[in-house]
Design a protein around this motif. Structure first.
Motif, PDB file in Angstrom:
ATOM      1  N   ALA A  57       0.757  -1.299  -4.084  1.00 17.94           N
ATOM      2  CA  ALA A  57       1.182   0.032  -4.510  1.00 17.94           C
ATOM      3  C   ALA A  57       2.645   0.000  -4.928  1.00 17.94           C
ATOM      4  O   ALA A  57       3.301  -1.056  -4.866  1.00 17.94           O
ATOM      5  N   SER A  94      -5.200   1.059  -4.756  1.00 18.63           N
ATOM      6  CA  SER A  94      -6.337   0.939  -3.825  1.00 18.63           C
ATOM      7  C   SER A  94      -7.593   1.557  -4.396  1.00 18.63           C
ATOM      8  O   SER A  94      -8.681   0.972  -4.342  1.00 18.63           O
ATOM      9  N   LYS A  95      -7.491   2.774  -4.931  1.00 18.98           N
ATOM     10  CA  LYS A  95      -8.675   3.542  -5.330  1.00 18.98           C
ATOM     11  C   LYS A  95      -9.110   3.176  -6.752  1.00 18.98           C
ATOM     12  O   LYS A  95     -10.275   2.873  -6.988  1.00 18.98           O
ATOM     13  N   TYR A 116      -3.634  15.135   3.377  1.00 16.37           N
ATOM     14  CA  TYR A 116      -3.699  13.782   3.929  1.00 16.37           C
ATOM     15  C   TYR A 116      -2.769  13.757   5.162  1.00 16.37           C
ATOM     16  O   TYR A 116      -1.586  14.133   5.065  1.00 16.37           O
ATOM     17  N   ASN A 163       0.850  16.392  -3.604  1.00 19.04           N
ATOM     18  CA  ASN A 163      -0.264  15.454  -3.704  1.00 19.04           C
ATOM     19  C   ASN A 163      -1.260  16.000  -4.724  1.00 19.04           C
ATOM     20  O   ASN A 163      -2.045  16.888  -4.431  1.00 19.04           O
ATOM     21  N   TYR A 221     -13.226  13.065  -3.939  1.00 20.21           N
ATOM     22  CA  TYR A 221     -13.833  13.883  -2.895  1.00 20.21           C
ATOM     23  C   TYR A 221     -14.406  15.168  -3.468  1.00 20.21           C
ATOM     24  O   TYR A 221     -13.882  15.712  -4.447  1.00 20.21           O
ATOM     25  N   ARG A 259      -3.393  -4.126  -0.389  1.00 22.07           N
ATOM     26  CA  ARG A 259      -2.183  -3.341  -0.091  1.00 22.07           C
ATOM     27  C   ARG A 259      -1.215  -3.446  -1.278  1.00 22.07           C
ATOM     28  O   ARG A 259      -0.133  -4.039  -1.182  1.00 22.07           O
ATOM     29  N   GLY A 319       0.873  -1.172   0.000  1.00 18.24           N
ATOM     30  CA  GLY A 319       0.000   0.000   0.000  1.00 18.24           C
ATOM     31  C   GLY A 319       0.908   1.219   0.000  1.00 18.24           C
ATOM     32  O   GLY A 319       2.131   1.088   0.159  1.00 18.24           O
ATOM     33  N   SER A 320       0.335   2.408  -0.176  1.00 14.02           N
ATOM     34  CA  SER A 320       1.267   3.548  -0.157  1.00 14.02           C
ATOM     35  C   SER A 320       1.288   4.267   1.176  1.00 14.02           C
ATOM     36  O   SER A 320       2.180   5.072   1.423  1.00 14.02           O
ATOM     37  N   LYS A 321       0.365   3.953   2.072  1.00 13.29           N
ATOM     38  CA  LYS A 321       0.385   4.655   3.367  1.00 13.29           C
ATOM     39  C   LYS A 321       1.679   4.375   4.133  1.00 13.29           C
ATOM     40  O   LYS A 321       2.257   5.275   4.736  1.00 13.29           O
ATOM     41  N   TYR A 371       1.431  12.619   5.858  1.00 10.60           N
ATOM     42  CA  TYR A 371       2.699  13.330   5.584  1.00 10.60           C
ATOM     43  C   TYR A 371       3.262  13.879   6.897  1.00 10.60           C
ATOM     44  O   TYR A 371       4.460  13.808   7.146  1.00 10.60           O
ATOM     45  N   ASP A 386       2.679  12.239  -4.431  1.00 10.35           N
ATOM     46  CA  ASP A 386       1.681  11.208  -4.173  1.00 10.35           C
ATOM     47  C   ASP A 386       0.552  11.414  -5.184  1.00 10.35           C
ATOM     48  O   ASP A 386      -0.173  12.405  -5.131  1.00 10.35           O
ATOM     49  N   ASN A 429      -5.921  14.897  -1.958  1.00 11.68           N
ATOM     50  CA  ASN A 429      -6.852  14.494  -0.914  1.00 11.68           C
ATOM     51  C   ASN A 429      -6.586  15.495   0.208  1.00 11.68           C
ATOM     52  O   ASN A 429      -5.455  15.534   0.697  1.00 11.68           O
ATOM     53  N   CYS A 468      -2.021   9.134  -6.228  1.00 11.01           N
ATOM     54  CA  CYS A 468      -2.865   7.932  -6.263  1.00 11.01           C
ATOM     55  C   CYS A 468      -4.276   8.149  -6.825  1.00 11.01           C
ATOM     56  O   CYS A 468      -5.002   7.182  -7.042  1.00 11.01           O
ATOM     57  N   TYR A 469      -4.670   9.407  -7.090  1.00 13.50           N
ATOM     58  CA  TYR A 469      -5.989   9.646  -7.700  1.00 13.50           C
ATOM     59  C   TYR A 469      -5.862  10.038  -9.175  1.00 13.50           C
ATOM     60  O   TYR A 469      -6.812  10.549  -9.767  1.00 13.50           O
ATOM     61  N   SER A 501      -0.815   4.171  -5.898  1.00 15.96           N
ATOM     62  CA  SER A 501      -1.532   3.070  -5.264  1.00 15.96           C
ATOM     63  C   SER A 501      -2.666   2.604  -6.162  1.00 15.96           C
ATOM     64  O   SER A 501      -3.317   3.424  -6.820  1.00 15.96           O
TER      65      SER A 501
HETATM   66  C1  LIG Z   1      -3.357  11.006  -0.717  1.00 17.52           C
HETATM   67  C2  LIG Z   1      -3.307   9.587  -0.270  1.00 17.52           C
HETATM   68  N1  LIG Z   1      -2.132   8.946  -0.255  1.00 17.52           N
HETATM   69  C3  LIG Z   1      -2.025   7.673   0.131  1.00 17.52           C
HETATM   70  C4  LIG Z   1      -3.133   6.972   0.531  1.00 17.52           C
HETATM   71  C5  LIG Z   1      -2.947   5.546   0.998  1.00 17.52           C
HETATM   72  O1  LIG Z   1      -3.421   4.630   0.110  1.00 17.52           O
HETATM   73  P1  LIG Z   1      -3.062   3.084   0.261  1.00 17.52           P
HETATM   74  O2  LIG Z   1      -2.279   2.915   1.531  1.00 17.52           O
HETATM   75  O3  LIG Z   1      -4.361   2.374   0.303  1.00 17.52           O
HETATM   76  O4  LIG Z   1      -2.249   2.723  -0.915  1.00 17.52           O
HETATM   77  C6  LIG Z   1      -4.383   7.579   0.549  1.00 17.52           C
HETATM   78  C7  LIG Z   1      -5.561   6.851   1.007  1.00 17.52           C
HETATM   79  O5  LIG Z   1      -6.594   7.389   1.301  1.00 17.52           O
HETATM   80  C8  LIG Z   1      -4.467   8.920   0.125  1.00 17.52           C
HETATM   81  O6  LIG Z   1      -5.635   9.568   0.096  1.00 17.52           O
END
Ligand SMILES: Cc1ncc(COP(=O)(O)O)c(C=O)c1O
Length: 392
Positions: free
Chosen positions: A259, A248-249, A134, A173, A333, A257, A107-109, A137, A205, A177, A207-208, A246
């Motif tokens: 990414a 995930s979305k 987010y 980002n 969002y 997980r 995952g990227s978190k 960071y 970052d 987000n 991911c969207y 990632s």
């Molecule tokens: C901006 C941003 N980065 C990273 C993540 C983490 O994503 P994941 O850990 O599912 O890859 C999220 C999840 O909401 C996010 O909004």
């Protein structure tokens, strides 16, 4: 024998969590209880967790790799890294990304949270991130005992630098987000030039990126969400640049997980070395699933259209109810305001059975916004207009 002298006063153990902010979602419990009391149930738009099924093409790939007796490669398999490089070329306008500069992450978190530490940052170092952001960071800076600072523009970065902030890592980002704002090529190029002049690593970052709605960012209309690795941004030089991405979305894979991080080969090697030594390995079946996810555009297109339809329903309802929706040109969002304290708006929505995330979760400049996620089923989203109708 080595003589060890016990200190007379042992230093107390440092509880690392004490340096972290309170987990913000705990403060939403009251609103959640109120929204849940709605006779037709809660419409929970407070979190960005996908609700649609994992695409069969990805689930099938995972199943096909269920027999995994040996240890997987920390780097990610060569076919996976080549598939990521091909994805960048096909989807992101980034040709010739070196597969050696790709690294699978759990995952990227975890990457966001541990990157400052893994890059060797520590006390006295500064991590810059968007001023409305987010929260991870900030968490990542604190885990490394570095100092987080919000800065969005070159002017703000200059001001922080001139005030003595030793910025070593800069998070971008885009799409954002929580705001859904997208950085233009020119904005990204200006920030990258600033970072290069100050020897600062840029971590972007993104991911969207596959979920662009405005014409400029919508792939179905020839648009694109620019990457920091785009040649127009970085002049074909990936030195000092990393992209976190990632699935995930875009692929309903948050539970896998799955990414990766990509960019500067030397930085990726540095991270790889550390992650090898510390067991931060993406499981083999997930590597196979991740490869399938980045190699198939069809399921992403399908999911994008689901979100587009939900976005239209919710955005129209919000506007009709007197909200202003700011930015939100891409991502999951709607950054919405009634120009009142965000907790007042959260309560107003909760009374109507809708749960939103207060903007103050993401930094003080968000104090008059709420973040409304599009990650609910069609059935739940269809409830939104009627629940807001009395505000119109
Ligand atoms: C901006 C941003 N980065 C990273 C993540 C983490 O994503 P994941 O850990 O599912 O890859 C999220 C999840 O909401 C996010 O909004």
């Amino acid at each position: 024998m080595v003589a060890v002298t016990a200190p007379t006063q042992p230093t107390p153990r440092r509880r690392v969590g004490a340096s972290l902010p309170d987990f913000p979602w705990d403060s939403l419990a009251g609103a959640k209880a109120r929204a849940s009391a709605h006779p037709d149930g809660i419409v929970d738009l407070s979190v960005g967790t996908p609700v649609d099924a994992t695409p069969e093409v990805v689930a099938q790939a995972l199943r096909s790799a269920a027999n995994a007796p040996g240890y997987p490669q920390t780097h990610g398999t060569a076919p996976l890294r080549e598939a990521v490089s091909a994805w960048f070329a096909r989807r992101r306008g980034v040709p010739a990304l070196d597969p050696d500069g790709v690294l699978a992450t759990i995952g990227s978190k975890e990457l966001v949270a541990w990157l400052p530490f893994q890059l060797g940052l520590g006390e006295g170092d500064v991590v810059a991130h968007p001023s409305v952001a987010y929260p991870t960071y900030d968490v990542g800076a604190r885990l490394a005992r570095a100092t987080p600072v919000g800065a969005d523009t070159v002017e703000e970065l200059d001001a922080a630098w001139d005030a003595g902030a030793r910025i070593r890592l800069l998070w971008l980002n885009s799409p954002s987000n929580p705001t859904g704002a997208v950085r233009t090529v020119a904005e990204l190029a200006a920030v990258v030039a600033w970072a290069r002049a100050h020897d600062v690593v840029v971590a972007s970052d993104e991911c969207y990126a596959e979920l662009g709605w405005d014409e400029a960012h919508d792939v179905t209309r020839g648009g694109l969400v620019p990457s920091v690795l785009d040649p127009r941004v970085c002049d074909r030089d990936h030195t000092g640049l990393l992209v976190a991405y990632s699935t995930s979305k875009q692929s309903n894979l948050a539970g896998y997980r799955a990414a990766f991080v990509a960019g500067d080969v030397a930085l990726v090697r540095e991270l790889l070395e550390l992650r090898k030594q510390s067991g931060m390995i993406v499981p083999w079946p997930v590597q196979v699933a991740l490869q399938a996810a980045v190699s198939d555009d069809e399921h992403v297109a399908l999911q994008r259209e689901r979100y587009r339809a939900r976005r239209e329903v919710v955005r129209t309802a919000l506007r009709g109810a007197g909200f202003r929706v700011d930015h939100s040109g891409a991502g999951l969002y709607l950054w919405s305001t009634r120009e009142e304290p965000c907790r007042t708006t959260v309560d107003l929505l909760a009374e109507r059975g809708i749960l939103a995330a207060p903007g103050d979760f993401y930094g003080t400049p968000g104090a008059q916004h709420v973040r409304i996620a599009l990650t609910a089923t069609d059935e739940r989203i269809a409830q939104v207009p009627a629940r807001l109708a009395d505000l119109g």
